[in-house]
Design an enzyme around this catalytic site. Structure first.
Site, mmCIF file in Angstrom:
data_model
loop_
_atom_site.group_PDB
_atom_site.id
_atom_site.type_symbol
_atom_site.label_atom_id
_atom_site.label_comp_id
_atom_site.label_asym_id
_atom_site.label_seq_id
_atom_site.Cartn_x
_atom_site.Cartn_y
_atom_site.Cartn_z
ATOM 1 N N ASP A 12 0.874 -1.064 -0.110
ATOM 2 C CA ASP A 12 -0.368 0.041 0.031
ATOM 3 C C ASP A 12 0.849 1.425 -0.181
ATOM 4 O O ASP A 12 2.161 1.222 -0.018
ATOM 5 C CB ASP A 12 -1.071 -0.014 1.252
ATOM 6 N N GLU A 68 2.530 -10.078 1.295
ATOM 7 C CA GLU A 68 2.731 -8.809 0.969
ATOM 8 C C GLU A 68 4.272 -8.721 1.043
ATOM 9 O O GLU A 68 4.985 -9.524 1.508
ATOM 10 C CB GLU A 68 1.921 -7.830 2.026
ATOM 11 N N ASP A 106 1.306 -17.691 -3.131
ATOM 12 C CA ASP A 106 1.947 -16.831 -3.688
ATOM 13 C C ASP A 106 0.949 -16.093 -4.667
ATOM 14 O O ASP A 106 1.232 -16.205 -6.263
ATOM 15 C CB ASP A 106 3.187 -17.345 -4.913
ATOM 16 N N HIS A 150 1.957 -8.984 -3.037
ATOM 17 C CA HIS A 150 0.935 -8.152 -3.019
ATOM 18 C C HIS A 150 1.499 -6.914 -3.104
ATOM 19 O O HIS A 150 2.446 -6.348 -2.108
ATOM 20 C CB HIS A 150 0.269 -8.179 -1.506
HETATM 21 O O1 9MR Z 1 -3.464 -3.574 0.311
HETATM 22 C C1 9MR Z 1 -3.820 -3.476 1.773
HETATM 23 C C2 9MR Z 1 -2.452 -4.311 2.377
HETATM 24 O O2 9MR Z 1 -1.784 -3.260 2.115
HETATM 25 C C3 9MR Z 1 -2.920 -4.262 3.965
HETATM 26 O O3 9MR Z 1 -1.812 -4.850 4.478
HETATM 27 C C4 9MR Z 1 -4.217 -4.999 3.908
HETATM 28 C C5 9MR Z 1 -4.721 -5.213 5.551
HETATM 29 O O4 9MR Z 1 -4.486 -3.900 6.054
HETATM 30 O O5 9MR Z 1 -5.279 -4.495 3.590
HETATM 31 C C6 9MR Z 1 -4.999 -4.335 2.123
HETATM 32 O O6 9MR Z 1 -6.037 -3.743 1.383
HETATM 33 C C7 9MR Z 1 -7.332 -4.398 1.235
HETATM 34 C C8 9MR Z 1 -8.403 -4.170 2.372
HETATM 35 O O7 9MR Z 1 -7.985 -4.347 3.523
HETATM 36 C C9 9MR Z 1 -9.704 -4.572 1.871
HETATM 37 N N1 9MR Z 1 -9.960 -4.418 0.543
HETATM 38 C C10 9MR Z 1 -9.080 -5.007 -0.450
HETATM 39 C C11 9MR Z 1 -7.708 -4.404 -0.261
HETATM 40 C C12 9MR Z 1 -6.732 -5.128 -0.942
HETATM 41 O O8 9MR Z 1 -6.448 -4.238 -2.192
HETATM 42 O O1 9MR Z 2 2.780 -5.928 9.779
HETATM 43 C C1 9MR Z 2 1.361 -6.049 10.326
HETATM 44 C C2 9MR Z 2 0.872 -6.878 11.008
HETATM 45 O O2 9MR Z 2 1.980 -7.221 11.993
HETATM 46 C C3 9MR Z 2 -0.476 -6.977 11.084
HETATM 47 O O3 9MR Z 2 -1.123 -7.919 11.900
HETATM 48 C C4 9MR Z 2 -1.321 -6.433 10.216
HETATM 49 C C5 9MR Z 2 -2.764 -6.511 10.308
HETATM 50 O O4 9MR Z 2 -3.019 -5.217 11.129
HETATM 51 O O5 9MR Z 2 -0.605 -5.264 9.537
HETATM 52 C C6 9MR Z 2 0.436 -5.632 8.897
HETATM 53 O O6 9MR Z 2 1.040 -4.603 8.430
HETATM 54 C C7 9MR Z 2 0.329 -4.047 7.266
HETATM 55 C C8 9MR Z 2 -0.219 -2.533 7.657
HETATM 56 O O7 9MR Z 2 -1.032 -2.784 8.375
HETATM 57 C C9 9MR Z 2 -0.596 -2.007 6.238
HETATM 58 N N1 9MR Z 2 0.663 -2.198 5.234
HETATM 59 C C10 9MR Z 2 1.053 -3.307 5.033
HETATM 60 C C11 9MR Z 2 1.695 -3.833 6.283
HETATM 61 C C12 9MR Z 2 2.147 -5.303 5.959
HETATM 62 O O8 9MR Z 2 1.030 -6.341 5.381
#
Ligand code: 9MR
Ligand code: 9MR
Length: 611
Positions: free
Chosen positions: A208, A591, A582, A534
């Protein structure tokens, strides 16, 4: 029953990993260090029952492979060179049932082989590992690529084809150029503040485009610590100026510090300015008001960007990393170091005055929450950095009166992380000379080696030598493997004892293919490696005109929580270490993130050095 289990784990079959070709990484400039060493870019060959590090092994390092077999007696193994000649042989050690992977395993140990070359395989009863190298220079190219990940995650600067390769070039993201609405004039979320801030720059967190101070803090600390460690050991030349593919090459400053400074400047921009309510604290994070679609190129993100409520945890992350900055950058840029120290002091004072600004899970729309309800560990870490930098008694007292100074819980079995940071303070106080009494410093050093022995113990009890408890395959488990390996490597630095170096190096074997899925989690490295992580720009799987993640991008890794729809649908019943797919949509297992590539950067620097 066959001696070797030929069927692959259910999770892997479901994932359909054996069919997708790997894209070649972008080209690199002629003047840049060698990239992508020892990598096969051929089609995936599928997994095998003999799992080895698919990049390879160090001639003087541990060399072990895991063999999946239900046989209860040792099996003969052979190490073959590229010509197929047997150069070493022996018998496996039976491990038996392995809780994390759900498999029965044996171990083949060819550590005593001291030759070097490429194209080696380990063969057990006619089953062969993927080919690998044995080479002293094994990790230099990976180190370079792992650091390029940070450059390519930069916000607010164009990513140059000459540095990243044509496929990865892109315009600057989030500099206020339409359709971007940030990050030069960013308002607060409603009710948080009545002004805007320029918070350009920094690294995008992950797949993100959010920028989060707590995760930026631990990631920056690891990069700067990797340099501080090397500098103390006298091996910092490999991290020096013009060693990386970044725009600051040739400015006289070690490149790893140039890269970390890109984030440090952002972290300091996140500090609430003088004269405003909560002055000196740090905004917890800034990101899009709503989640953007996948894919979204950074320069095409049209969402409003917002500053979120300041938090004590973010403020202390800023204090800690800015204090570390003041210490480490002083000899290269005194003015910058002074600016860091001023920011750190103000953050510390503001955190003391505002210890109850807690970031919660409720704030997760458009970006991650990074909830961090416990801040005592962050106070300890910040105090440790400020004390190590200044030697001042107020910070010293904050260190010695903190329960985290003596707690046995400073090094969690599952690893320190963005929310649990006491270990970072311990690592600094154990390695940087301070005025603490010698006995206290010795006690801190022992706490590091005790933690490292705990991680070694976890490794020896498992089929795949993973420095994690079998139940600890959480979101970002690969980063946790890396963090625990950093602790082992630090213990090696403190003691010179080879078992710690071996533990750190062997942890890389896990990430590079000696694991329950028989695959490398680092894109571009290994015959079978993650390549659909991701990410909103490296989103080839979602849009064929976009690139795959560049070589050196580490996937988050197995997560038994199955916290995204793809994982929940495709991986039910998976053994913890096999809960990975994957697929670009599986953000909870696949991610990329700065806090996972950061320990990998630290470790590849360590592993690239002569012991
Ligand atoms: O892309 C987002 C990712 O970076 C985060 O780790 C994750 C959890 O916070 O959320 C992803 O975004 C999703 C969102 O939470 C729900 N709609 C779909 C998104 C994925 O594109
Ligand atoms: O690394 C984070 C993990 O410890 C948490 O369980 C998760 C859900 O809150 O979020 C991870 O961090 C994400 C962040 O919320 C949004 N950007 C992407 C991060 C990696 O997935």
């Amino acid at each position: 029953m066959p001696a070797l289990v030929s069927a692959l784990s259910a999770a892997l079959l479901i994932a359909g990993l054996a069919t997708t070709p790997v894209s070649a990484p972008g080209s690199t400039p002629a003047s840049a260090p060698e990239s992508h060493a020892g990598v096969s870019t051929g089609a995936f060959a599928g997994t095998t029952a003999v799992r080895a590090n698919q990049l390879g092994y160090l001639p003087d390092g541990p060399k072990r492979a895991t063999v999946v077999s239900t046989d209860t007696a040792p099996l003969p193994w052979q190490l073959k060179n590229a010509a197929g000649a047997v150069v070493a042989s022996g018998a496996t050690v039976v491990h038996g049932a392995d809780a994390a992977s759900g498999e029965s395993t044996h171990r083949a140990d060819f550590t005593s082989y001291r030759g070097a070359g490429s194209g080696y395989t380990v063969v057990v009863e006619g089953r062969s590992s993927h080919p690998f190298s044995i080479a002293a220079g094994l990790y230099a190219g990976l180190r370079s690529d792992v650091m390029s990940f940070f450059y390519q995650q930069r916000s607010g600067i164009p990513i140059e084809a000459s540095l990243a390769g044509a496929a990865y070039a892109r315009p600057a993201g989030h500099l206020g150029v339409a359709p971007n609405k940030g990050d030069t004039v960013v308002p607060c979320q409603s009710g948080v503040c009545d002004y805007s801030r320029d918070v350009r720059g920094g690294w995008y967190d992950a797949g993100d485009h959010g920028k989060y101070v707590v995760n930026g803090g631990v990631s920056t600390w690891l990069l700067v610590n990797s340099f501080e460690r090397a500098k103390a050991k006298g091996t910092d030349a490999a991290l020096g100026d013009s060693t990386l593919r970044i725009p600051e090459r040739g400015n006289g400053v070690p490149d790893v510090l140039d890269e970390a400074r890109w984030e440090l400047e952002f972290l300091m921009r996140m500090q609430v300015p003088r004269g405003k309510p909560l002055a000196g604290t740090a905004f917890h994070k800034m990101h899009d008001a709503n989640w953007t679609a996948l894919p979204t190129r950074p320069e095409r993100d049209a969402e409003q960007r917002e500053l979120h409520r300041p938090s004590t945890a973010a403020t202390l992350n800023l204090a800690a990393t800015a204090a570390q900055c003041a210490r480490v950058y002083a000899r290269y840029d005194a003015a910058f170091a002074a600016r860091c120290l001023d920011s750190a002091r103000r953050a510390w004072t503001a955190a003391k005055a505002n210890p109850g600004l807690i970031a919660t899970d409720a704030d997760g729309t458009g970006g991650g929450a990074y909830a961090d309800p416990t801040v005592g560990d962050d106070f300890y870490w910040a105090a440790a950095e400020l004390y190590a930098t200044t030697g001042e008694s107020a910070y010293r007292e904050a260190v010695t009166t903190s329960p985290w100074h003596t707690s046995t819980g400073a090094f969690p079995a599952a690893g320190f992380n963005w929310a649990e940071t006491a270990a970072l303070g311990r690592l600094t106080l154990a390695t940087v000379p301070t005025g603490l009494p010698a006995a206290d410093t010795a006690r801190l050093r022992t706490s590091v080696t005790t933690a490292a022995d705990g991680y070694l113990n976890a490794m020896s009890g498992q089929g795949y030598a993973v420095p994690l408890p079998a139940a600890a395959y959480v979101w970002g488990s690969n980063g946790q493997v890396g963090n625990n390996a950093v602790v082992m490597a630090t213990a090696y630095g403190l003691t010179g004892q080879q078992r710690y170096r071996a533990g750190a190096v062997e942890s890389l074997d896990y990430l590079l293919g000696r694991n329950a899925l028989g695959q490398s989690y680092i894109s571009g490295y290994g015959v079978l490696s993650s390549h659909n992580q991701h990410h909103r720009f490296w989103a080839h799987q979602a849009d064929a005109t976009l690139p795959t993640p560049p070589a050196g991008s580490l996937a988050g890794g197995p997560n038994s929580g199955l916290q995204d729809p793809v994982a929940a649908e495709r991986l039910p019943g998976c053994a913890p270490a096999a809960c990975y797919i994957d697929d670009i949509e599986s953000y909870s297992t696949n991610e990329v993130a700065i806090n996972w590539n950061a320990p990998l950067a630290w470790l590849t620097q360590f592993a690239a050095e002569r012991p």
